[in-house]
Scaffold this motif. Sequence first.
Motif, mmCIF file in Angstrom:
data_model
loop_
_atom_site.group_PDB
_atom_site.id
_atom_site.type_symbol
_atom_site.label_atom_id
_atom_site.label_comp_id
_atom_site.label_asym_id
_atom_site.label_seq_id
_atom_site.Cartn_x
_atom_site.Cartn_y
_atom_site.Cartn_z
ATOM 1 N N HIS A 123 -1.539 -111.364 36.050
ATOM 2 C CA HIS A 123 -0.456 -110.236 35.884
ATOM 3 C C HIS A 123 0.482 -110.655 36.853
ATOM 4 O O HIS A 123 1.373 -109.927 37.280
ATOM 5 C CB HIS A 123 -1.226 -108.999 36.185
ATOM 6 N N GLY A 124 0.253 -111.496 37.655
ATOM 7 C CA GLY A 124 1.284 -112.034 38.870
ATOM 8 C C GLY A 124 1.257 -111.300 40.280
ATOM 9 O O GLY A 124 1.735 -111.653 41.092
ATOM 10 N N GLY A 125 -0.035 -110.532 40.396
ATOM 11 C CA GLY A 125 -0.194 -109.897 41.553
ATOM 12 C C GLY A 125 -1.334 -110.347 42.365
ATOM 13 O O GLY A 125 -1.846 -111.376 42.156
ATOM 14 N N ARG A 126 -1.833 -109.309 43.070
ATOM 15 C CA ARG A 126 -2.989 -109.799 43.778
ATOM 16 C C ARG A 126 -4.241 -109.412 43.127
ATOM 17 O O ARG A 126 -4.137 -108.597 42.072
ATOM 18 C CB ARG A 126 -2.994 -108.832 45.340
ATOM 19 N N LEU A 127 -5.372 -109.639 43.740
ATOM 20 C CA LEU A 127 -6.564 -109.446 42.916
ATOM 21 C C LEU A 127 -7.469 -108.445 43.849
ATOM 22 O O LEU A 127 -7.486 -108.738 45.072
ATOM 23 C CB LEU A 127 -7.246 -110.715 42.501
ATOM 24 N N ILE A 128 -7.873 -107.441 43.022
ATOM 25 C CA ILE A 128 -8.836 -106.413 43.999
ATOM 26 C C ILE A 128 -10.080 -107.274 44.486
ATOM 27 O O ILE A 128 -10.740 -107.765 43.575
ATOM 28 C CB ILE A 128 -9.376 -105.185 43.055
ATOM 29 N N PRO A 129 -10.353 -107.291 45.540
ATOM 30 C CA PRO A 129 -11.548 -108.057 46.292
ATOM 31 C C PRO A 129 -12.860 -107.655 45.543
ATOM 32 O O PRO A 129 -13.275 -106.293 45.181
ATOM 33 C CB PRO A 129 -11.573 -107.784 47.711
ATOM 34 N N GLU A 130 -13.818 -108.684 45.324
ATOM 35 C CA GLU A 130 -15.170 -108.294 44.806
ATOM 36 C C GLU A 130 -15.870 -107.179 45.841
ATOM 37 O O GLU A 130 -15.719 -106.987 47.067
ATOM 38 C CB GLU A 130 -15.851 -109.704 44.993
ATOM 39 N N GLY A 131 -16.532 -106.329 45.242
ATOM 40 C CA GLY A 131 -17.260 -105.261 45.549
ATOM 41 C C GLY A 131 -16.249 -104.058 46.134
ATOM 42 O O GLY A 131 -16.945 -103.079 46.736
ATOM 43 N N ALA A 132 -15.037 -104.267 46.013
ATOM 44 C CA ALA A 132 -14.326 -102.988 46.375
ATOM 45 C C ALA A 132 -14.405 -101.553 45.493
ATOM 46 O O ALA A 132 -14.275 -100.390 45.892
ATOM 47 C CB ALA A 132 -12.708 -103.428 46.295
ATOM 48 N N LEU A 133 -14.415 -102.004 44.082
ATOM 49 C CA LEU A 133 -14.705 -100.917 43.093
ATOM 50 C C LEU A 133 -16.374 -100.595 43.045
ATOM 51 O O LEU A 133 -16.936 -101.489 42.610
ATOM 52 C CB LEU A 133 -14.110 -101.414 41.646
#
Length: 382
Positions: A123-133
């Motif tokens: 999608h061209g943006g940042r990725l939510i870091p592992e374990g954040a959700l």
Amino acid sequence: MSIRRFIPALACAALIAVPVTAQHAPPDPNDTRATFPATPHASKVFAWPTGIPYQADTEPELIRGPQSGYNLCNSTTEGQDSLCQTGFFNSIDDFCIWAPPHPDSVIGDTEGEGVAWCTKPGHGGRLIPEGALTGLQFMKTPAYIQIVGFLDQTKVNIQSGDGGGEFDPHGADVRGNPLGGLMYSNAFSGGGENYQQVIEWSLFIGADAFCFKVCDPAMEDDDHFCEHIYDRMGCTYNMPNQAQNGVFEACLGENQDYPGTYVENGQTLTYTQPAYPTLVEPTYTPRIPGSSSCETFQSAELFAALASVSAPGAETTPAPSDGEDADASGAPTTTGGNPRPTTTPAGGNEAAAGEGEDSSAMTFAASGITIFAVLFATTFFA
């Protein structure tokens, strides 16, 4: 498409259950710049994919200044320094939330600068870091899709303890928060690359939780289901839910009542949020919509692409590359912390790693079991 209502929301801060530690100063009376644009942001339509502009907000002379990021996002912008301000919401495993570009930020100070943090590359943006959700409830209804979640907000640059705020395409000056932010979805148009712009949407984030709703643009009452004027009332009243921390589930659901409306003694009434700084004390209990056909998932199966993505400031493990510099997701990055796109929007032919994938008031349980609210402090002029 329905006729839109553009009702500026006053600068505000929630005063329920959490103290307000800071307030914004009033606008400088000597600043003679205009506040409102000629065209409200929520009435701008940009066709996917060829109509996406570099920036949707092109009026830097107004009082909030220029848009800080960009909307033309692709593989050349994807990475953990991306300033992409085009988001997507498709399903439980494919969505982007708005969060600050810089660590340890307060939402009320930075909502105009929010950037897209996504659960999938491409999608061209940042990725939510592992374990954040740490828990999610996705709901698809006849009028909208909605996701309510628990997260470690420090991993998406939100200061620990910040009560947060609301992002929406309106704002007090009708330029949107973030400024120029655009939202797309394939949930109402057959999936795949059939993205369409979602005009009405709302995201509350803070207190280690969030709720996010995008409304079907084909519905005449999409602006009612995605109402934006109850910005001090959190998820309980804007998106009633039964999300549970530690549980990841996707359900079908019935439509909620319009935010702010309720039935009492057989009569439909409307609550009016008082002007800031008067305390918000809703006089009703919102109805939680019914759900069905719920399917549960494991976090690892939903967000496999996030396994190697570390939180800002954390030590990262380089992903294999073909000789290009890459962030933890394997997406090419540029130097300077402000990557600029070339020509292909996210989801187009230049998709990054993962190409081919489709692309509540006021109780927050101390045990973290059930979310009925996001308690937050917010202002609309960053």
